[in-house]
Design an enzyme around this catalytic site. Structure first.
Site, PDB file in Angstrom:
ATOM      1  N   GLU A  54       0.218   7.196  -9.845  1.00 21.24           N
ATOM      2  CA  GLU A  54       0.288   6.158 -10.891  1.00 21.24           C
ATOM      3  C   GLU A  54      -0.422   6.646 -12.148  1.00 21.24           C
ATOM      4  O   GLU A  54      -1.570   7.098 -12.099  1.00 21.24           O
ATOM      5  CB  GLU A  54      -0.349   4.866 -10.385  1.00 21.24           C
ATOM      6  CG  GLU A  54      -0.380   3.780 -11.453  1.00 21.24           C
ATOM      7  CD  GLU A  54      -0.667   2.385 -10.904  1.00 21.24           C
ATOM      8  OE1 GLU A  54      -0.147   2.064  -9.812  1.00 21.24           O
ATOM      9  OE2 GLU A  54      -1.400   1.642 -11.555  1.00 21.24           O
ATOM     10  N   HIS A  70      -3.855   5.202 -12.920  1.00 21.72           N
ATOM     11  CA  HIS A  70      -4.884   5.642 -11.983  1.00 21.72           C
ATOM     12  C   HIS A  70      -5.346   7.055 -12.344  1.00 21.72           C
ATOM     13  O   HIS A  70      -6.518   7.390 -12.186  1.00 21.72           O
ATOM     14  CB  HIS A  70      -4.360   5.633 -10.554  1.00 21.72           C
ATOM     15  CG  HIS A  70      -3.980   4.273 -10.058  1.00 21.72           C
ATOM     16  ND1 HIS A  70      -3.521   4.051  -8.788  1.00 21.72           N
ATOM     17  CD2 HIS A  70      -3.999   3.059 -10.656  1.00 21.72           C
ATOM     18  CE1 HIS A  70      -3.270   2.759  -8.630  1.00 21.72           C
ATOM     19  NE2 HIS A  70      -3.542   2.144  -9.756  1.00 21.72           N
ATOM     20  N   GLU A 122      -1.383   6.334  -2.497  1.00 20.19           N
ATOM     21  CA  GLU A 122      -1.416   6.159  -3.956  1.00 20.19           C
ATOM     22  C   GLU A 122      -2.871   6.287  -4.401  1.00 20.19           C
ATOM     23  O   GLU A 122      -3.659   5.351  -4.240  1.00 20.19           O
ATOM     24  CB  GLU A 122      -0.851   4.776  -4.307  1.00 20.19           C
ATOM     25  CG  GLU A 122      -0.801   4.529  -5.801  1.00 20.19           C
ATOM     26  CD  GLU A 122      -0.218   3.158  -6.146  1.00 20.19           C
ATOM     27  OE1 GLU A 122       0.731   2.705  -5.480  1.00 20.19           O
ATOM     28  OE2 GLU A 122      -0.725   2.542  -7.104  1.00 20.19           O
ATOM     29  N   ASP A 170      -7.570  -0.746 -14.955  1.00 14.71           N
ATOM     30  CA  ASP A 170      -6.153  -0.540 -14.657  1.00 14.71           C
ATOM     31  C   ASP A 170      -5.365  -1.627 -15.394  1.00 14.71           C
ATOM     32  O   ASP A 170      -5.107  -2.694 -14.840  1.00 14.71           O
ATOM     33  CB  ASP A 170      -6.003  -0.677 -13.129  1.00 14.71           C
ATOM     34  CG  ASP A 170      -4.747  -0.059 -12.579  1.00 14.71           C
ATOM     35  OD1 ASP A 170      -4.083   0.698 -13.307  1.00 14.71           O
ATOM     36  OD2 ASP A 170      -4.432  -0.325 -11.399  1.00 14.71           O
ATOM     37  N   ASP A 197       5.017  -0.276 -12.047  1.00 15.48           N
ATOM     38  CA  ASP A 197       3.854  -1.048 -11.589  1.00 15.48           C
ATOM     39  C   ASP A 197       3.136  -1.508 -12.859  1.00 15.48           C
ATOM     40  O   ASP A 197       2.067  -1.002 -13.209  1.00 15.48           O
ATOM     41  CB  ASP A 197       2.964  -0.171 -10.706  1.00 15.48           C
ATOM     42  CG  ASP A 197       1.911  -0.983  -9.982  1.00 15.48           C
ATOM     43  OD1 ASP A 197       1.804  -2.197 -10.251  1.00 15.48           O
ATOM     44  OD2 ASP A 197       1.183  -0.415  -9.151  1.00 15.48           O
ATOM     45  N   ASP A 254      -2.308  -1.557 -16.399  1.00  9.63           N
ATOM     46  CA  ASP A 254      -0.915  -1.656 -15.939  1.00  9.63           C
ATOM     47  C   ASP A 254       0.050  -2.045 -17.049  1.00  9.63           C
ATOM     48  O   ASP A 254       0.826  -2.995 -16.915  1.00  9.63           O
ATOM     49  CB  ASP A 254      -0.791  -2.673 -14.780  1.00  9.63           C
ATOM     50  CG  ASP A 254      -1.386  -2.168 -13.482  1.00  9.63           C
ATOM     51  OD1 ASP A 254      -1.529  -0.942 -13.328  1.00  9.63           O
ATOM     52  OD2 ASP A 254      -1.702  -3.001 -12.610  1.00  9.63           O
ATOM     53  N   ASP A 312       3.889 -10.485  -1.364  1.00  7.77           N
ATOM     54  CA  ASP A 312       4.640 -10.816  -2.592  1.00  7.77           C
ATOM     55  C   ASP A 312       5.900 -11.581  -2.219  1.00  7.77           C
ATOM     56  O   ASP A 312       6.447 -12.330  -3.024  1.00  7.77           O
ATOM     57  CB  ASP A 312       5.140  -9.558  -3.323  1.00  7.77           C
ATOM     58  CG  ASP A 312       4.038  -8.614  -3.701  1.00  7.77           C
ATOM     59  OD1 ASP A 312       2.911  -9.072  -3.932  1.00  7.77           O
ATOM     60  OD2 ASP A 312       4.315  -7.394  -3.754  1.00  7.77           O
ATOM     61  N   HIS A 352       4.878  -5.808  -1.791  1.00  5.99           N
ATOM     62  CA  HIS A 352       3.853  -6.007  -0.757  1.00  5.99           C
ATOM     63  C   HIS A 352       4.368  -7.143   0.131  1.00  5.99           C
ATOM     64  O   HIS A 352       5.024  -8.062  -0.368  1.00  5.99           O
ATOM     65  CB  HIS A 352       2.523  -6.499  -1.320  1.00  5.99           C
ATOM     66  CG  HIS A 352       1.855  -5.599  -2.316  1.00  5.99           C
ATOM     67  ND1 HIS A 352       2.154  -5.613  -3.649  1.00  5.99           N
ATOM     68  CD2 HIS A 352       0.853  -4.700  -2.164  1.00  5.99           C
ATOM     69  CE1 HIS A 352       1.388  -4.746  -4.277  1.00  5.99           C
ATOM     70  NE2 HIS A 352       0.585  -4.177  -3.411  1.00  5.99           N
TER      71      HIS A 352
HETATM   72  C1  XLS Z   1      -3.168  -1.177  -7.851  1.00  6.01           C
HETATM   73  C2  XLS Z   1      -2.031  -0.477  -7.295  1.00  6.01           C
HETATM   74  C3  XLS Z   1      -1.060  -1.334  -6.492  1.00  6.01           C
HETATM   75  C4  XLS Z   1      -0.204  -0.459  -5.635  1.00  6.01           C
HETATM   76  C5  XLS Z   1       0.435  -1.144  -4.491  1.00  6.01           C
HETATM   77  O1  XLS Z   1      -3.874  -0.692  -8.702  1.00  6.01           O
HETATM   78  O2  XLS Z   1      -1.384   0.208  -8.315  1.00  6.01           O
HETATM   79  O3  XLS Z   1      -0.318  -2.145  -7.334  1.00  6.01           O
HETATM   80  O4  XLS Z   1       0.772   0.182  -6.386  1.00  6.01           O
HETATM   81  O5  XLS Z   1      -0.476  -1.734  -3.641  1.00  6.01           O
HETATM   82 NI    NI Z   2       0.460   1.162  -8.196  1.00  6.76          NI
HETATM   83 NI    NI Z   3      -2.610   0.352 -10.250  1.00  7.02          NI
END
Ligand code: XLS
Ligand code: NI
Ligand code: NI
Length: 439
Positions: A267, A270, A231, A306, A337, A308, A103, A100
């Site tokens: 993802e 998600h 996404e 999420d 991610d 991750d 980042d 991003h």
């Molecule tokens: C958040 C998203 C984010 C995207 C990029 O849940 O996964 O990390 O991948 O903005």
């Molecule tokens: Ni993501």
């Molecule tokens: Ni995510």
């Protein structure tokens, strides 16, 4: 040059290895399904999690040290992150990164200062890319963290906020193009709503599409040849998000004429938040011609958000790679991610997390290739629908000749039709186990 991680280069040592800092399954040059593993699996490091996330959560501050020896919030820190990130990717043989805008550099109050910082850091990163051959998978603009985006970005009620979002997208695209990114992502962070009592849903969706059209127009004019991605994510942070899942996002892209320029970045976590499997989302993207890239992570079946996590579920990775192979690969790649669990706070844990993820996807690839070569699943599916190919009535339906009247005449002649044939789910599930674990 300063060394940030006292970890040696991570090598492939084979499945019987016990070294926690070696690959046991990811063997970059091994050929599977006609291509080297590293070509099937363009892995990427997510700048935000790996170089930024320190374990801060709603209940406590960070535990991991991501200062890399500099004061956070400074350009010196931004450069140290880049140095550390490239050392990390080189040591793990990771070919790509994703970012991003914010980042890469600390965000300033006025966008001009942030833009100047982005120019400086992207020059710095570009040099490192030239030296190492590491490339950019995709870039994006963070349009969800800053308080101005509390009502969304493209979907904001405020035209000023929309304009600010547009400026951020423009700059993030510039940087992505400068770094040769394969793609540009829109994750609709706060593009959603909490209550209809204050929301014009129709207007907000149209405005998101307006912003995306502007991005396509600008990006193509500026020479961006890659894919734009949506996404999808159903919720979190907002209760209702407009990009709920792959089907919703694909329909949105078609509704607003964006489907020539956009694909989807799917993802895993998600998908499960939306009540789907990872492979379901991949399949829906694929049948729409929109399977572009993947955010490789996983959620936790017991937690509803999420999380991750780094992927360790080989079964899910197998089903993912099955979809990817059937799709003929990805134009994008596999972006981890994902972040370490809060108690895994050492720099060594960062390496172990990527080793886990990369080994899991290598196993997924090997297994998916075995499932496809075994052929029993494909054969069963082909047979399951064969009445449309092999019988006059089936052929009449597919050719478009059949009508409700012609099918009524046919059905009346059938008497009591036979059952459609067993789905044989349990048999096929055992086939999968046999292929994965049998000799
Ligand atoms: C958040 C998203 C984010 C995207 C990029 O849940 O996964 O990390 O991948 O903005
Ligand atoms: Ni993501
Ligand atoms: Ni995510």
């Amino acid at each position: 040059m300063k060394e940030y991680f006292s970890v040696p280069c991570v090598e492939y040592e084979g499945p019987s290895g016990k070294n926690p800092l070696a690959f046991h399954f990811y063997d970059p040059d091994r050929v599977v399904a006609g291509k080297k593993m590293k070509e099937h699996l363009p892995f990427a490091m997510a700048w935000w999690h790996n170089l930024g996330a320190n374990g801060t959560d709603m209940f406590g501050r960070g535990v991991a040290d991501k200062s890399f020896g500099e004061k956070e919030g400074t350009m010196a820190h931004a450069k140290a992150k880049a140095d550390a990130g490239f050392e990390f990717m080189e040591k793990l043989n990771i070919g790509y990164f994703c970012f991003h805008d914010v980042d890469l550099v600390p965000e300033a109050d006025d966008i001009k200062t942030t833009e100047a910082r982005l120019d400086e850091i992207s020059d710095y990163i570009l040099e490192k890319m030239d030296k190492t051959g590491i490339r950019c998978l995709w870039g994006t603009a963070n349009m969800f963290s800053n308080p101005r985006y509390c009502n969304g970005a493209g979907s904001s009620n405020s035209a000023d906020v929309f304009a600010f979002a547009a400026a951020q997208v423009k700059k993030a695209l510039d940087v992505t193009i400068k770094l040769g990114g394969r793609g540009y992502v829109f994750w609709g962070g706060r593009e959603g709503y909490e209550t209809l009592l204050n929301t014009d849903v129709k207007f907000e969706r149209e405005n998101i599409a307006r912003l995306m059209h502007m991005a396509v127009d600008y990006g193509r004019k500026a020479g961006f040849k890659g894919d734009f991605y949506i996404e999808p994510k159903p919720k979190e942070p907002m209760k209702h998000q407009y990009d709920f899942d792959a089907a919703t996002a694909a329909a949105f892209l078609k509704e607003f004429g964006l489907d020539r320029d956009f694909k989807l970045n799917i993802e895993a976590n998600h998908a499960t938040l939306a009540g789907h499997t990872f492979e379901h989302e991949l399949r829906i993207a694929a049948i729409n011609g929109m399977l572009g890239s993947i955010d490789a992570n996983q959620g936790d079946a017991l937690l509803g958000w999420d999380t991750d996590e780094f992927p360790c579920d080989v079964y899910s990775a197998t089903m993912c790679m099955y979809e990817v192979l059937k799709n003929g690969g990805l134009t994008g790649g596999f972006n981890f991610d994902a972040k370490n669990r809060r108690p895994s706070y050492t720099h060594e844990d960062m390496f172990k997390a990527f080793i886990l993820g990369m080994d899991t996807f290598a196993l997924g690839l090997i297994n998916a290739d075995k499932l496809i070569s075994d052929g029993r699943l494909d054969k069963f599916i082909a047979e399951r629908y064969s009445s449309y190919r092999d019988t006059p009535v089936g052929k009449s339906i597919l050719s478009g000749k059949a009508t409700l009247e012609s099918l009524t005449t046919y059905a009346e002649g059938l008497g009591k039709p036979e059952l459609p044939g067993s789905g044989r789910q349990e048999e096929l599930q055992r086939v999968v186990n046999d292929v994965l674990f049998g000799k």
